[in-house]
Scaffold this motif. Structure first.
Motif, PDB file in Angstrom:
ATOM      1  N   MET A   1       3.771   9.143   3.633  1.00  6.86           N
ATOM      2  CA  MET A   1       4.349   8.472   2.159  1.00  6.86           C
ATOM      3  C   MET A   1       2.978   8.849   1.405  1.00  6.86           C
ATOM      4  N   GLU A   2       3.381   9.338   0.536  1.00  5.96           N
ATOM      5  CA  GLU A   2       2.071   9.506  -0.843  1.00  5.96           C
ATOM      6  C   GLU A   2       2.241   8.778  -2.391  1.00  5.96           C
ATOM      7  N   GLU A   3       0.929   7.705  -2.262  1.00  2.00           N
ATOM      8  CA  GLU A   3       1.899   6.718  -3.047  1.00  2.00           C
ATOM      9  C   GLU A   3       0.482   6.928  -4.351  1.00  2.00           C
ATOM     10  N   HIS A   4       1.238   6.794  -5.629  1.00  2.00           N
ATOM     11  CA  HIS A   4       0.688   7.037  -6.881  1.00  2.00           C
ATOM     12  C   HIS A   4       1.022   5.964  -8.010  1.00  2.00           C
ATOM     13  N   LYS A   5      -0.241   5.187  -8.342  1.00  2.00           N
ATOM     14  CA  LYS A   5      -0.130   3.787  -9.432  1.00  2.00           C
ATOM     15  C   LYS A   5      -0.641   4.117 -10.389  1.00  2.00           C
ATOM     16  N   ASN A   6      -0.152   4.048 -11.974  1.00  2.00           N
ATOM     17  CA  ASN A   6      -0.513   4.355 -12.879  1.00  2.00           C
ATOM     18  C   ASN A   6      -1.934   2.687 -13.101  1.00  2.00           C
ATOM     19  N   SER A   7      -2.841   2.527 -14.150  1.00  2.00           N
ATOM     20  CA  SER A   7      -3.153   1.484 -14.241  1.00  2.00           C
ATOM     21  C   SER A   7      -3.137  -0.413 -14.130  1.00  2.00           C
ATOM     22  N   ASP A   8      -3.687  -1.114 -14.342  1.00  2.56           N
ATOM     23  CA  ASP A   8      -3.011  -2.174 -14.379  1.00  2.56           C
ATOM     24  C   ASP A   8      -2.631  -2.120 -16.035  1.00  2.56           C
TER      25      ASP A   8
ATOM     26  N   PRO B   1       3.738  -1.515 -15.544  1.00  2.00           N
ATOM     27  CA  PRO B   1       3.542  -0.548 -14.056  1.00  2.00           C
ATOM     28  C   PRO B   1       4.488   0.397 -13.301  1.00  2.00           C
ATOM     29  N   ARG B   2       3.919   1.393 -13.518  1.00  6.62           N
ATOM     30  CA  ARG B   2       4.963   2.774 -12.467  1.00  6.62           C
ATOM     31  C   ARG B   2       3.958   2.636 -11.916  1.00  6.62           C
ATOM     32  N   PHE B   3       5.546   3.645 -10.041  1.00 10.92           N
ATOM     33  CA  PHE B   3       4.719   4.306  -9.377  1.00 10.92           C
ATOM     34  C   PHE B   3       5.687   5.256  -9.104  1.00 10.92           C
ATOM     35  N   LYS B   4       4.392   6.143  -8.129  1.00  8.09           N
ATOM     36  CA  LYS B   4       5.305   6.824  -7.614  1.00  8.09           C
ATOM     37  C   LYS B   4       5.164   7.751  -5.615  1.00  8.09           C
ATOM     38  N   MET B   5       6.344   7.272  -5.277  1.00 13.89           N
ATOM     39  CA  MET B   5       6.015   7.948  -3.838  1.00 13.89           C
ATOM     40  C   MET B   5       5.922   9.473  -3.297  1.00 13.89           C
ATOM     41  N   GLY B   6       6.047   9.952  -2.549  1.00 15.16           N
ATOM     42  CA  GLY B   6       6.457  10.783  -1.680  1.00 15.16           C
ATOM     43  C   GLY B   6       7.360  10.900  -0.322  1.00 15.16           C
ATOM     44  N   PHE B   7       8.275  10.825   0.105  1.00 15.88           N
ATOM     45  CA  PHE B   7       8.759  10.942   1.241  1.00 15.88           C
ATOM     46  C   PHE B   7       9.575  12.041   2.018  1.00 15.88           C
ATOM     47  N   ASP B   8       9.165  12.064   3.528  1.00 10.24           N
ATOM     48  CA  ASP B   8       9.858  13.554   4.283  1.00 10.24           C
ATOM     49  C   ASP B   8      11.402  12.628   4.479  1.00 10.24           C
ATOM     50  N   GLU B   9      11.935  11.974   3.442  1.00  8.50           N
ATOM     51  CA  GLU B   9      13.783  12.050   4.043  1.00  8.50           C
ATOM     52  C   GLU B   9      14.498  11.893   3.160  1.00  8.50           C
ATOM     53  N   SER B  10      15.556  12.653   3.308  1.00  9.16           N
ATOM     54  CA  SER B  10      16.765  13.753   1.699  1.00  9.16           C
ATOM     55  C   SER B  10      16.812  12.341   1.189  1.00  9.16           C
ATOM     56  N   GLN B  11      17.179  12.921  -0.336  1.00  8.12           N
ATOM     57  CA  GLN B  11      17.621  12.210  -1.168  1.00  8.12           C
ATOM     58  C   GLN B  11      18.635  10.819  -0.567  1.00  8.12           C
ATOM     59  N   ASP B  12      19.784  11.254  -0.034  1.00  7.00           N
ATOM     60  CA  ASP B  12      21.349  10.790  -0.057  1.00  7.00           C
ATOM     61  C   ASP B  12      20.665   9.384   1.314  1.00  7.00           C
ATOM     62  N   CYS B  13      19.875  10.029   2.231  1.00  6.46           N
ATOM     63  CA  CYS B  13      18.917   9.020   3.385  1.00  6.46           C
ATOM     64  C   CYS B  13      18.650   7.520   2.505  1.00  6.46           C
ATOM     65  N   LEU B  14      17.480   7.895   1.626  1.00  8.72           N
ATOM     66  CA  LEU B  14      17.098   7.044   1.344  1.00  8.72           C
ATOM     67  C   LEU B  14      18.239   5.794   0.007  1.00  8.72           C
TER      68      LEU B  14
ATOM     69  N   ILE C   1      11.199  12.341  -4.198  1.00  7.00           N
ATOM     70  CA  ILE C   1      10.592  11.570  -5.189  1.00  7.00           C
ATOM     71  C   ILE C   1      10.737  10.972  -5.042  1.00  7.00           C
ATOM     72  N   VAL C   2      10.070   9.220  -5.247  1.00  3.39           N
ATOM     73  CA  VAL C   2      10.952   7.475  -5.497  1.00  3.39           C
ATOM     74  C   VAL C   2       9.628   7.107  -7.112  1.00  3.39           C
ATOM     75  N   LYS C   3       9.713   7.395  -7.878  1.00  7.08           N
ATOM     76  CA  LYS C   3       9.340   6.987  -9.069  1.00  7.08           C
ATOM     77  C   LYS C   3      10.119   5.801  -9.263  1.00  7.08           C
ATOM     78  N   GLY C   4       9.485   4.551  -9.223  1.00 11.97           N
ATOM     79  CA  GLY C   4       9.506   2.786  -9.584  1.00 11.97           C
ATOM     80  C   GLY C   4       8.858   2.591 -11.050  1.00 11.97           C
ATOM     81  N   LEU C   5       9.481   1.853 -12.251  1.00 14.13           N
ATOM     82  CA  LEU C   5       9.229   1.663 -13.039  1.00 14.13           C
ATOM     83  C   LEU C   5       9.088  -0.538 -13.073  1.00 14.13           C
TER      84      LEU C   5
END
Length: 167
Positions: free
Chosen positions: A1-8, A13-26, A79-83
């Motif tokens: 899993m790889e994660e990127h966050k923006n500044s405080d 706040p936003r973040f982005k993470m990569g996963f080696d699983e299918s979209q349906d699985c997540l 890719i899981v993007k969060g806000l």
């Protein structure tokens, strides 16, 4: 899993993470975890978009909301993007006030220039041109105070999301 966050400094706040699983699985992990009787969070799941709210009993004006977008890259990568942000009603209210202050600033700036060029009293217009940016800064800090007040709940939502994704 790889994660990127923006500044405080951002209010949302936003973040982005990569996963080696299918979209349906997540998505199914979230569906299973949110349907569990022990889950205290309110949520909505539509396609690859998930909205998680703080429980009604713990909810206050500054309570955050976590919006998650699960995007398919290929059959086994997503890719899981969060806000994190306030509820849409609070965000809309804040944006309306920011827009109103900006329009008033432009209006009073034009009025001050016209009164100055006509050599009439432009004191009130000039005071407003100075006061409105100060009001805008105060609104920004109010948003920051609200973010701080909801920070514990933001951490809880993030922890819930991470536990769900790690299953």
């Amino acid at each position: 899993m790889e994660e990127h966050k923006n500044s405080d400094i951002h209010l949302r706040p936003r973040f982005k993470m990569g996963f080696d699983e299918s979209q349906d699985c997540l998505i199914s992990k979230f569906e299973d975890n949110l349907k569990d009787g022990n889950c205290k969070y309110c949520s909505k799941i539509v396609d690859g978009h998930i909205v998680i709210d703080v429980p009604v009993g713990e909810n206050h004006f500054w309570s955050p909301q976590l919006n998650i977008e699960i995007e398919k890259i290929d059959s086994e990568k997503t890719i899981v993007k969060g806000l994190f942000g306030p509820k849409p009603q609070v965000w809309t209210l804040f944006m309306f006030f920011h827009f109103a202050v900006a329009v008033a600033f432009i209006g009073f700036a034009v009025m001050a220039y016209v009164q100055w060029s006509l050599k009439s009293d432009y004191t009130f217009s000039l005071i407003m041109v100075i006061a409105l940016p100060v009001l805008w800064i105060v609104m920004y800090f109010l948003g920051s105070v609200g973010k701080r007040k909801g920070h514990k709940q933001m951490d809880e939502l993030y922890e819930f999301m991470m536990k769900t994704l790690e299953k």
